[in-house]
Design an enzyme around this catalytic site. Structure first.
Site, PDB file in Angstrom:
ATOM      1  N   ASP A 296       0.861  -1.187   0.000  1.00  0.00           N
ATOM      2  CA  ASP A 296       0.000   0.000   0.000  1.00  0.00           C
ATOM      3  C   ASP A 296       0.896   1.236   0.000  1.00  0.00           C
ATOM      4  O   ASP A 296       1.814   1.344   0.824  1.00  0.00           O
ATOM      5  CB  ASP A 296      -0.904   0.006   1.243  1.00  0.00           C
ATOM      6  CG  ASP A 296      -1.895   1.157   1.215  1.00  0.00           C
ATOM      7  OD1 ASP A 296      -2.952   1.004   0.598  1.00  0.00           O
ATOM      8  OD2 ASP A 296      -1.590   2.215   1.804  1.00  0.00           O
ATOM      9  N   LEU A 297       0.654   2.150  -0.942  1.00  0.00           N
ATOM     10  CA  LEU A 297       1.458   3.378  -1.018  1.00  0.00           C
ATOM     11  C   LEU A 297       1.069   4.305   0.129  1.00  0.00           C
ATOM     12  O   LEU A 297      -0.111   4.565   0.358  1.00  0.00           O
ATOM     13  CB  LEU A 297       1.240   4.079  -2.355  1.00  0.00           C
ATOM     14  CG  LEU A 297       1.581   3.260  -3.611  1.00  0.00           C
ATOM     15  CD1 LEU A 297       1.372   4.109  -4.854  1.00  0.00           C
ATOM     16  CD2 LEU A 297       3.002   2.723  -3.561  1.00  0.00           C
TER      17      LEU A 297
ATOM     18  N   ASP B 230      -4.432   2.373  -4.692  1.00  0.00           N
ATOM     19  CA  ASP B 230      -2.976   2.381  -4.566  1.00  0.00           C
ATOM     20  C   ASP B 230      -2.479   1.099  -3.888  1.00  0.00           C
ATOM     21  O   ASP B 230      -1.440   1.098  -3.244  1.00  0.00           O
ATOM     22  CB  ASP B 230      -2.525   3.612  -3.768  1.00  0.00           C
ATOM     23  CG  ASP B 230      -3.106   3.641  -2.356  1.00  0.00           C
ATOM     24  OD1 ASP B 230      -4.129   2.966  -2.124  1.00  0.00           O
ATOM     25  OD2 ASP B 230      -2.545   4.326  -1.485  1.00  0.00           O
TER      26      ASP B 230
END
Length: 841
Positions: free
Chosen positions: A445-446, A488
């Site tokens: 996960d960004l 994302d």
């Protein structure tokens, strides 16, 4: 992987069953059960259910029609509304449709049109309803007693919808299709009946209509028939007569059209002999000009006849093609497939088969073609094969492109969530995880990507996602699977990888993303990612459990500060805080989706006017009968990037409350940083104002100073849009961001909230007092109103009044209360004499 549908193919012909499977196989939607006899099929359906049935007509002692009747009886294990498609060898459209309706069959498709099966099945499955052979009848009768009696008389063959007025009858008729309309046209209702008949026939001239009359006047009966009425019955009548008249009338159009179709078929057959010679000569001309390649093989499989279309398709001349095998013109990967198909036809397989192969054009280009092959026996019983070949290159390219799109994310080009689920299920199968074989699952996960997306716009966010995908491709070998599973979030399946090596790869991903410079216009910035990692082994190969473990590990990585890798361990699963964190976040999201919220309203006091100026809406969640406060759920929502959902609920409910409660003259609504710059926010606010008929001037939106500093330009633009709409705006918790007062000049807000941490100790801390005075003075010089939070006692209230702060908010003035208690709370406030005292000099 998506569950496949079970399809029962009931057909006495092996070749026809194979043709159906061949048509549907490429959809990759069905698993097939093949049966040759209806009694065998019934034995299967007595013990198991199927999702779809395709049946022929001549399928044993119980034909296709009666077999369908058995399905609709509800006596079998398969549901009685299981979709049924009938494929008869001879087809007369109206007869087929009429009979199918009587036997509860969903669709009838002649076998020669089996290429249409995908479309027919799509229509059947999308309108999958309870089947009934009763026809729909609209009954107009003002006397409800008579109507009930008529419905009882007709219930065997008709499903009656009763109405008691012309207006009601016409309204329902225009919404639903009826086989027949039955109406009272006795002397007392003759005029209304005539008007309704005219209106119905104007809409559908072929509608079957039966009228009930009570006169012996032949002229009146004739007039009804001339007006378009199908039939009439004269009261009093026998019960069986009414049913018979209605049944004949309802099916009259079917019978007439069916007869016309049958007559046409007879006429066509009578003309066929005279046309035979014409067809023979036309056949020769067609072969010469046909775009489809037609060829015939000899006993050794060599081409002994081929039409001129072959030269246009392949570039090879007829002379250089004759006496060669068709496989000689195929690419190497397709030769074996073609030879196996020919061998199958010659050695007892289906007599008709088709195969898609690539042939080599004379110029070297590979072209996709579809070959349809058929076994033919001559008078001496010698077998040979004829074939047709069509160019399907464009269609095949489109199919391959469509398949690519179905399995890949269109933005990044990585595989998508659907393909990820398929491959995770595949790699978790026991044969892939036996012994010491290990795989790894990585969840990525960004960190804070939402801020980039909101502040720089979705276009720049998309550029970042593309660059991240390129980093994955550069750092991960092709033997492993990289997927974008949403927003994302990304997932990796590492094949034959132990935990240590998987951890090293995950660390390299973290370093690659952190070290990469993302460019936006003239600005360069960096992002990071959090990674959760788990193993897939013989002891841990349940796909759902592995996903859950990776999700928990990702949650741990975030909670430990982000930009790091965390490997799942049993301690993670048993740690109550972490386990509850994920479950709690999903519970909060579900509560917001179900609108299980309650808003409390805290009055804001106007020091100069001596009264309540407006209210602030404060959110509470209602879970299991308890009120949950923001500090208990907002961190989880921020972790799940779902604060927009929260703000959406608050805006909708607060504006609706303003519309319903005149006491709420003006309400302040808090907005999160995440949703404030969301492009969906402004349209949502506008639609709620319009829906509730509330003036935008009655709403003040608030955002914290720290959130607005992160992107000053975008914040200013959004405030200007809200101001243009008519809303007011407030900067919340001012002073906590340690920004310069010059920052206030750049934001067109009407209110500035002095952070409560300064107000709380202002009487004991001279620095806090100086800050409160400074913020108040600067706000006034910039033509903004100051609002002091944390007015918790009388001394602070009077001191703020003396400093000349505009508004105050806190428990000393009033606690937040539900909307139904606002009137009572206002009475208590205005009875408090302290609010009107002069501060000590």
């Amino acid at each position: 992987m998506a569950k496949q549908l079970s399809l029962l193919i009931l057909n006495a012909s092996v070749a026809e069953r194979q043709a159906v499977k061949s048509t549907l196989n490429r959809l990759n939607v069905f698993t097939f059960l093949e049966v040759a006899d209806s009694q065998q099929a019934l034995e299967i359906l007595k013990s198991q259910a199927v999702d779809v049935i395709i049946t022929g007509l001549n399928i044993g002692k119980i034909d296709g029609w009666r077999f369908s009747r058995m399905i609709r009886s509800g006596l079998l294990k398969t549901p009685k509304n299981t979709p049924i498609v009938l494929t008869p060898p001879i087809y007369c459209e109206r007869i087929a449709e009429t009979t199918a309706r009587s036997y509860g069959i969903d669709a009838v498709l002649p076998f020669e049109r089996q290429d249409m099966l995908p479309q027919v099945l799509a229509n059947v499955l999308s309108t999958h309803l309870e089947k009934s052979s009763r026809l729909d009848l609209l009954l107009l009768e003002t006397d409800s007693g008579k109507a009930a009696e008529i419905a009882q008389q007709l219930q065997l063959n008709f499903a009656c919808t009763h109405v008691s007025s012309n207006k009601q009858a016409l309204s329902i008729y225009l919404q639903q299709k009826f086989a027949i309309v039955l109406l009272d046209a006795t002397a007392a209702h003759a005029g209304a009946a005539s008007q309704l008949v005219e209106a119905i026939l104007q809409h559908n001239p072929k509608q079957a209509i039966v009228t009930i009359i009570d006169t012996k006047d032949a002229d009146y009966a004739e007039q009804l028939l001339l007006s378009g009425v199908t039939d009439f019955i004269r009261a009093p009548y026998e019960q069986t007569l009414l049913s018979k008249v209605c049944d004949h009338a309802a099916r009259r159009e079917d019978f007439m059209v069916s007869y016309a179709e049958f007559a046409l078929k007879v006429e066509q057959l009578s003309q066929s002999q005279s046309r035979y010679k014409e067809l023979f000569s036309a056949h020769q001309r067609i072969l010469l000009h046909l775009n489809t390649v037609v060829l015939e093989f000899d006993q050794q499989g060599r081409i002994r006849f081929i039409n001129p279309a072959w030269e246009a398709l392949s570039g090879f001349g007829i002379k250089e093609t004759l006496n060669k095998a068709l496989s000689d013109f195929c690419i190497n990967d397709c030769k074996e497939k073609l030879l196996q198909t020919i061998s199958s036809i010659l050695h007892g397989g289906a007599l008709r088969q088709q195969v898609e192969v690539q042939i080599i054009h004379k110029n070297g280009q590979a072209i996709w073609v579809e070959c349809r092959l058929q076994l033919i026996k001559n008078s001496s019983n010698a077998a040979t094969i004829t074939a047709t070949i069509d160019n399907i290159h464009e269609r095949k390219q489109a199919e391959l492109q469509l398949r690519h799109l179905a399995l890949h994310d269109t933005l990044t080009g990585l595989h998508n969530r659907y393909y990820f689920d398929q491959q995770l299920n595949r790699i978790c199968q026991p044969q892939r995880t036996y012994g010491d074989i290990e795989h790894a699952l990585i969840y990525i996960d960004l960190d804070h990507f939402k801020i980039i997306n909101d502040s720089k716009g979705h276009q720049q966010g998309d550029i970042v996602l593309k660059e991240v995908a390129q980093l994955f491709n550069a750092n991960i070998s092709n033997e492993h699977l990289v997927c974008r599973i949403g927003g994302d979030e990304f997932a990796l399946i590492l094949n034959n990888m132990n935990l240590l090596d998987a951890h090293l790869i995950a660390e390299s991903i973290c370093m690659a993303i952190e070290g990469h410079q993302f460019k936006s216009e003239e600005q360069v910035y960096s992002i990071s990612c959090s990674i959760g990692l788990t193993q897939i082994t013989a002891a841990n190969h349940d796909p759902s459990e592995c996903l859950k473990q990776a999700d928990i590990a990702l949650y741990v990585a975030k909670s430990l500060g982000r930009n790091l890798v965390h490997c799942y361990s049993k301690e993670d699963a048993s740690h109550n805080t972490l386990q509850a964190g994920l479950e709690w976040g999903h519970s909060i999201r579900q509560a917001l989706q179900q609108n299980l919220i309650e808003l409390h309203y805290q009055p804001i006091w106007d020091f100069k006017q001596g009264g309540v100026a407006y209210f602030e809406a404060l959110l509470r969640l209602k879970l299991d009968g308890e009120l949950i406060y923001p500090n208990q759920f907002i961190p989880s929502l921020e972790l799940l990037n779902d604060t927009y959902l929260m703000d959406q609920c608050v805006i909708s409910n607060a504006i609706a409350a303003i519309a319903a409660n005149p006491e709420l003259n003006q309400v302040a609504i808090n907005l999160s940083a995440q949703s404030f710059l969301d492009e969906r926010l402004l349209p949502h606010i506008e639609s709620i104002f319009e829906k509730c008929d509330v003036s935008p001037t009655q709403v003040i939106f608030e955002i914290t100073e720290s959130a607005s500093i992160n992107n000053l330009t975008a914040t200013r633009a959004m405030i200007e849009k809200l101001n243009h709409l008519g809303c007011h705006f407030s900067i919340d918790d001012f002073g906590t961001g340690f920004s310069t007062f010059n920052y206030l000049k750049q934001l067109p807000a009407q209110h500035v909230k002095i952070d409560g941490s300064f107000v709380r100790d202002m009487l004991n801390d001279p620095i806090d007092l100086a800050l409160v005075k400074a913020i108040n003075d600067i706000s006034r010089s910039l033509d903004k109103r100051s609002v002091a939070e944390y007015v918790e006692n009388k001394e602070i209230f009077l001191a703020l009044k003396e400093i000349d702060v505009d508004y105050g908010q806190g428990y000393f003035i009033s606690r937040p209360v539900p909307v139904e208690k606002i009137k009572h709370q206002l009475q208590k406030i205005y009875q408090n004499k302290t609010f009107y005292e002069q501060p000590p000099s």
